[in-house]
Design an enzyme around this catalytic site. Sequence first.
Site, PDB file in Angstrom:
ATOM      1  N   ARG A   1       4.963 -23.738 -12.266  1.00  0.00           N
ATOM      2  CA  ARG A   1       5.181 -22.367 -12.750  1.00  0.00           C
ATOM      3  C   ARG A   1       6.662 -22.110 -13.026  1.00  0.00           C
ATOM      4  O   ARG A   1       7.513 -22.355 -12.195  1.00  0.00           O
ATOM      5  CB  ARG A   1       4.618 -21.359 -11.735  1.00  0.00           C
ATOM      6  CG  ARG A   1       3.095 -21.328 -11.748  1.00  0.00           C
ATOM      7  CD  ARG A   1       2.535 -20.412 -10.696  1.00  0.00           C
ATOM      8  NE  ARG A   1       2.682 -20.951  -9.355  1.00  0.00           N
ATOM      9  CZ  ARG A   1       2.250 -20.333  -8.253  1.00  0.00           C
ATOM     10  NH1 ARG A   1       1.685 -19.153  -8.329  1.00  0.00           N
ATOM     11  NH2 ARG A   1       2.389 -20.903  -7.074  1.00  0.00           N
TER      12      ARG A   1
ATOM     13  N   GLY B   1      -7.370 -15.357  -0.920  1.00  0.00           N
ATOM     14  CA  GLY B   1      -6.450 -16.093  -1.793  1.00  0.00           C
ATOM     15  C   GLY B   1      -6.111 -17.446  -1.182  1.00  0.00           C
ATOM     16  O   GLY B   1      -5.416 -17.517  -0.170  1.00  0.00           O
TER      17      GLY B   1
ATOM     18  N   PHE C   1       8.356 -16.780   3.417  1.00  0.00           N
ATOM     19  CA  PHE C   1       9.628 -17.342   2.948  1.00  0.00           C
ATOM     20  C   PHE C   1       9.550 -18.847   2.719  1.00  0.00           C
ATOM     21  O   PHE C   1      10.570 -19.490   2.496  1.00  0.00           O
ATOM     22  CB  PHE C   1      10.743 -17.030   3.955  1.00  0.00           C
ATOM     23  CG  PHE C   1      11.067 -15.564   4.052  1.00  0.00           C
ATOM     24  CD1 PHE C   1      11.808 -14.941   3.055  1.00  0.00           C
ATOM     25  CD2 PHE C   1      10.618 -14.801   5.109  1.00  0.00           C
ATOM     26  CE1 PHE C   1      12.103 -13.573   3.120  1.00  0.00           C
ATOM     27  CE2 PHE C   1      10.910 -13.439   5.189  1.00  0.00           C
ATOM     28  CZ  PHE C   1      11.648 -12.826   4.190  1.00  0.00           C
TER      29      PHE C   1
ATOM     30  N   PRO D   1       1.336 -11.925 -10.588  1.00  0.00           N
ATOM     31  CA  PRO D   1       2.198 -12.381 -11.684  1.00  0.00           C
ATOM     32  C   PRO D   1       2.957 -11.232 -12.333  1.00  0.00           C
ATOM     33  O   PRO D   1       2.625 -10.068 -12.098  1.00  0.00           O
ATOM     34  CB  PRO D   1       1.191 -12.969 -12.671  1.00  0.00           C
ATOM     35  CG  PRO D   1      -0.100 -12.294 -12.390  1.00  0.00           C
ATOM     36  CD  PRO D   1      -0.093 -11.941 -10.936  1.00  0.00           C
TER      37      PRO D   1
ATOM     38  N   GLY E   1      13.327 -22.677 -11.391  1.00  0.00           N
ATOM     39  CA  GLY E   1      11.971 -22.323 -11.798  1.00  0.00           C
ATOM     40  C   GLY E   1      11.201 -21.875 -10.569  1.00  0.00           C
ATOM     41  O   GLY E   1      11.799 -21.462  -9.577  1.00  0.00           O
TER      42      GLY E   1
ATOM     43  N   CYS F   1       8.478 -17.666  -7.841  1.00  0.00           N
ATOM     44  CA  CYS F   1       9.058 -16.500  -7.160  1.00  0.00           C
ATOM     45  C   CYS F   1      10.350 -15.955  -7.765  1.00  0.00           C
ATOM     46  O   CYS F   1      10.464 -14.746  -7.975  1.00  0.00           O
ATOM     47  CB  CYS F   1       9.328 -16.838  -5.705  1.00  0.00           C
ATOM     48  SG  CYS F   1       7.824 -16.807  -4.732  1.00  0.00           S
TER      49      CYS F   1
HETATM   50  C1  UDX Z   1      11.636 -19.836  -3.190  1.00  0.00           C
HETATM   51  C2  UDX Z   1      12.354 -19.411  -1.883  1.00  0.00           C
HETATM   52  O1  UDX Z   1      13.268 -20.453  -1.492  1.00  0.00           O
HETATM   53  C3  UDX Z   1      11.341 -19.152  -0.783  1.00  0.00           C
HETATM   54  O2  UDX Z   1      11.992 -18.667   0.387  1.00  0.00           O
HETATM   55  C4  UDX Z   1      10.344 -18.111  -1.274  1.00  0.00           C
HETATM   56  O3  UDX Z   1       9.336 -17.882  -0.298  1.00  0.00           O
HETATM   57  C5  UDX Z   1       9.702 -18.547  -2.575  1.00  0.00           C
HETATM   58  O4  UDX Z   1      10.710 -18.835  -3.558  1.00  0.00           O
HETATM   59  P1  UDX Z   1      10.518 -22.080  -4.071  1.00  0.00           P
HETATM   60  O5  UDX Z   1      10.460 -21.373  -5.390  1.00  0.00           O
HETATM   61  O6  UDX Z   1       9.282 -22.740  -3.570  1.00  0.00           O
HETATM   62  O7  UDX Z   1      10.974 -21.063  -2.925  1.00  0.00           O
HETATM   63  O8  UDX Z   1      11.637 -23.225  -4.144  1.00  0.00           O
HETATM   64  P2  UDX Z   1      13.229 -23.278  -3.993  1.00  0.00           P
HETATM   65  O9  UDX Z   1      13.555 -24.448  -3.161  1.00  0.00           O
HETATM   66  O10 UDX Z   1      13.803 -21.993  -3.576  1.00  0.00           O
HETATM   67  O11 UDX Z   1      13.703 -23.639  -5.478  1.00  0.00           O
HETATM   68  C6  UDX Z   1      13.568 -22.743  -6.557  1.00  0.00           C
HETATM   69  C7  UDX Z   1      14.192 -23.319  -7.807  1.00  0.00           C
HETATM   70  O12 UDX Z   1      15.621 -23.360  -7.704  1.00  0.00           O
HETATM   71  C8  UDX Z   1      13.759 -24.756  -8.137  1.00  0.00           C
HETATM   72  O13 UDX Z   1      13.548 -24.890  -9.515  1.00  0.00           O
HETATM   73  C9  UDX Z   1      14.941 -25.588  -7.675  1.00  0.00           C
HETATM   74  O14 UDX Z   1      15.035 -26.811  -8.344  1.00  0.00           O
HETATM   75  C10 UDX Z   1      16.105 -24.661  -8.006  1.00  0.00           C
HETATM   76  N1  UDX Z   1      17.309 -24.911  -7.205  1.00  0.00           N
HETATM   77  C11 UDX Z   1      17.284 -24.730  -5.853  1.00  0.00           C
HETATM   78  C12 UDX Z   1      18.482 -25.279  -7.838  1.00  0.00           C
HETATM   79  O15 UDX Z   1      18.534 -25.422  -9.065  1.00  0.00           O
HETATM   80  N2  UDX Z   1      19.618 -25.465  -7.090  1.00  0.00           N
HETATM   81  C13 UDX Z   1      19.620 -25.297  -5.728  1.00  0.00           C
HETATM   82  O16 UDX Z   1      20.700 -25.476  -5.117  1.00  0.00           O
HETATM   83  C14 UDX Z   1      18.418 -24.919  -5.095  1.00  0.00           C
HETATM   84  P1  ADP Z   2       0.453 -17.837  -4.603  1.00  0.00           P
HETATM   85  O1  ADP Z   2       1.522 -18.773  -5.041  1.00  0.00           O
HETATM   86  O2  ADP Z   2       0.934 -16.425  -4.424  1.00  0.00           O
HETATM   87  O3  ADP Z   2      -0.316 -18.317  -3.409  1.00  0.00           O
HETATM   88  P2  ADP Z   2      -1.766 -18.664  -6.319  1.00  0.00           P
HETATM   89  O4  ADP Z   2      -2.023 -18.308  -7.742  1.00  0.00           O
HETATM   90  O5  ADP Z   2      -1.482 -20.091  -5.947  1.00  0.00           O
HETATM   91  O6  ADP Z   2      -0.583 -17.698  -5.835  1.00  0.00           O
HETATM   92  O7  ADP Z   2      -3.012 -18.206  -5.424  1.00  0.00           O
HETATM   93  C1  ADP Z   2      -3.620 -16.953  -5.477  1.00  0.00           C
HETATM   94  C2  ADP Z   2      -5.135 -17.122  -5.297  1.00  0.00           C
HETATM   95  O8  ADP Z   2      -5.727 -15.823  -5.154  1.00  0.00           O
HETATM   96  C3  ADP Z   2      -5.854 -17.786  -6.474  1.00  0.00           C
HETATM   97  O9  ADP Z   2      -6.533 -18.945  -6.032  1.00  0.00           O
HETATM   98  C4  ADP Z   2      -6.852 -16.711  -6.979  1.00  0.00           C
HETATM   99  O10 ADP Z   2      -8.099 -17.248  -7.387  1.00  0.00           O
HETATM  100  C5  ADP Z   2      -7.038 -15.860  -5.714  1.00  0.00           C
HETATM  101  N1  ADP Z   2      -7.506 -14.490  -5.985  1.00  0.00           N
HETATM  102  C6  ADP Z   2      -7.011 -13.593  -6.861  1.00  0.00           C
HETATM  103  N2  ADP Z   2      -7.706 -12.425  -6.806  1.00  0.00           N
HETATM  104  C7  ADP Z   2      -8.660 -12.575  -5.850  1.00  0.00           C
HETATM  105  C8  ADP Z   2      -9.689 -11.734  -5.299  1.00  0.00           C
HETATM  106  N3  ADP Z   2      -9.853 -10.468  -5.709  1.00  0.00           N
HETATM  107  N4  ADP Z   2     -10.481 -12.232  -4.324  1.00  0.00           N
HETATM  108  C9  ADP Z   2     -10.321 -13.506  -3.892  1.00  0.00           C
HETATM  109  N5  ADP Z   2      -9.365 -14.352  -4.360  1.00  0.00           N
HETATM  110  C10 ADP Z   2      -8.542 -13.902  -5.321  1.00  0.00           C
END
Ligand code: UDX
Ligand code: ADP
Length: 465
Positions: free
Chosen positions: A349, A12, A165, A96, A276, A279
Amino acid sequence: MKKEIKNICCIGAGYVGGPTMAVIALKNPHIKVNIVDINEQRIQDWNDTDLDKLPIYEPGLSEVVEHTRGRNLFFSTDVEQGIRDADMIFISVNTPTKTYGKGKGQAADLKYIELCARQIASIAQRDKIVVEKSTLPVRTAEALSDILSNSESGFNFEILSNPEFLAEGTAIDDLLSPDRVLIGGDNTESGQIAKDTLSSIYEAWVPKERVLQTNVWSSELSKLTANAFLAQRISSINAMSALCEKTEADVDEIARAIGMDSRIGPKFLKSSVGFGGSCFQKDVLNLVYIAKSYGLDEVAEYWDQVIKLNDYQKRRFADRIIKESYNTVSGKKIAFFGWAFKKDTNDTRESAAIYVADHLLDEDAEIVIYDPKVTEERVYADLEYLNNHSSEYIRSRVKIVNNPFNAVGDAHAIAVLTEWDEFKDYNWEKIYSKVLKPANIFDGRNILDKQELNTLGFNVYNIGK
Ligand code: UDX
Ligand code: ADP
């Protein structure tokens, strides 16, 4: 005791696998790290000599890749070879939310994980340590272990949970100096060896006291809990923003006041148009699903409210644009500044912008979007994925431009959806001259200088003010 690791394979090459492995390779030059992916285009982009073409935009990433690629970091579509050569395999494929069948809309879809486990079981020719890196529902390691231990190979597969994280936009910094690294594994002798082996890879740069070892289930559930708590903080402050808009209170002042209480702390209290990212929503829904499946309905409802409030916040923002546009946006041009789910990433996403746009499209608005990093095709794919409007309708109503000034000509309103720093420094006087009057700005991130904009003649609508 620990095993010697000479070769790592990561399955991946996405937002998690790419940056994480690049940093592991940077800090462990003696280990060969192969990142494999079935997506040929993605691998081609990772191998592009033009570092601007890397499939992921992250500050600092291209420098790390430049330093390591071809040295001890390699990208390939040969998944089988990667598995065969590896002493340790990270599974970092996407998980997903399910869009079909049991658990639709809530449970994580584990089909990609399962495929990986089966592939490892059938190809491996010796013992391996298998590390789950994707965010997974609790007890996934058990499923992995089941598949691997029931393979006919007779080899030993030690399963570890090592949740990521990192936050997008700050991934490289988060990886270089993490608050903690979490490693979950069995409390058996071989489990302990596997945990110590993985710990030593991180201890090449992370202080020992920040590398925590737990049992597998605690590690898996800690990841969901951390994301649920963070999402809950945003929904909590966003709930207060709605109340602030009805009173004379200012949500940023409230965030500052409560953030100074050391028990609450100042981070993650920024009110916005809604969270958004790949995660938060996925993990909270997953938590809801797990709680429900154990009959813990009150627990499920409690966390579900975090998502409901987030949906309400996105809707409220769109409704406000409509209300302040004399209750109709039909045929009106709304300029969007930002499409990514947060600044400094090209990831869209679950971005709030998608849902706000979709709601405005229900009302027949025309939308012109400028985002410094998001491509036109990505925007269309995001809107089409919702399946609420036909592709023809979307393409006739939504335009993407590569310059902010091209977005605002004759616009009835400007909406700020992402907190990109550059938005603050625009020549707003020039923008004022281009938009229709009254000139309305809806600042979904509270980043613009309201006073200055008011002086120029804009009406500024904020979140929670
Ligand atoms: C999150 C976690 O922080 C991270 O630890 C985990 O591994 C993956 O999910 P990420 O989604 O990349 O990370 O971004 P993050 O900074 O957490 O923001 C998430 C969303 O919350 C964004 O849309 C951001 O704009 C929003 N946000 C964040 C707010 O609206 N207010 C804040 O105070 C903080
Ligand atoms: P994340 O945010 O969790 O890293 P992504 O969608 O950005 O998720 O990345 C996941 C990757 O895993 C994609 O590029 C997808 O093509 C790859 N993937 C999914 N299934 C397989 C598989 N069976 N073997 C190799 N790669 C895979």
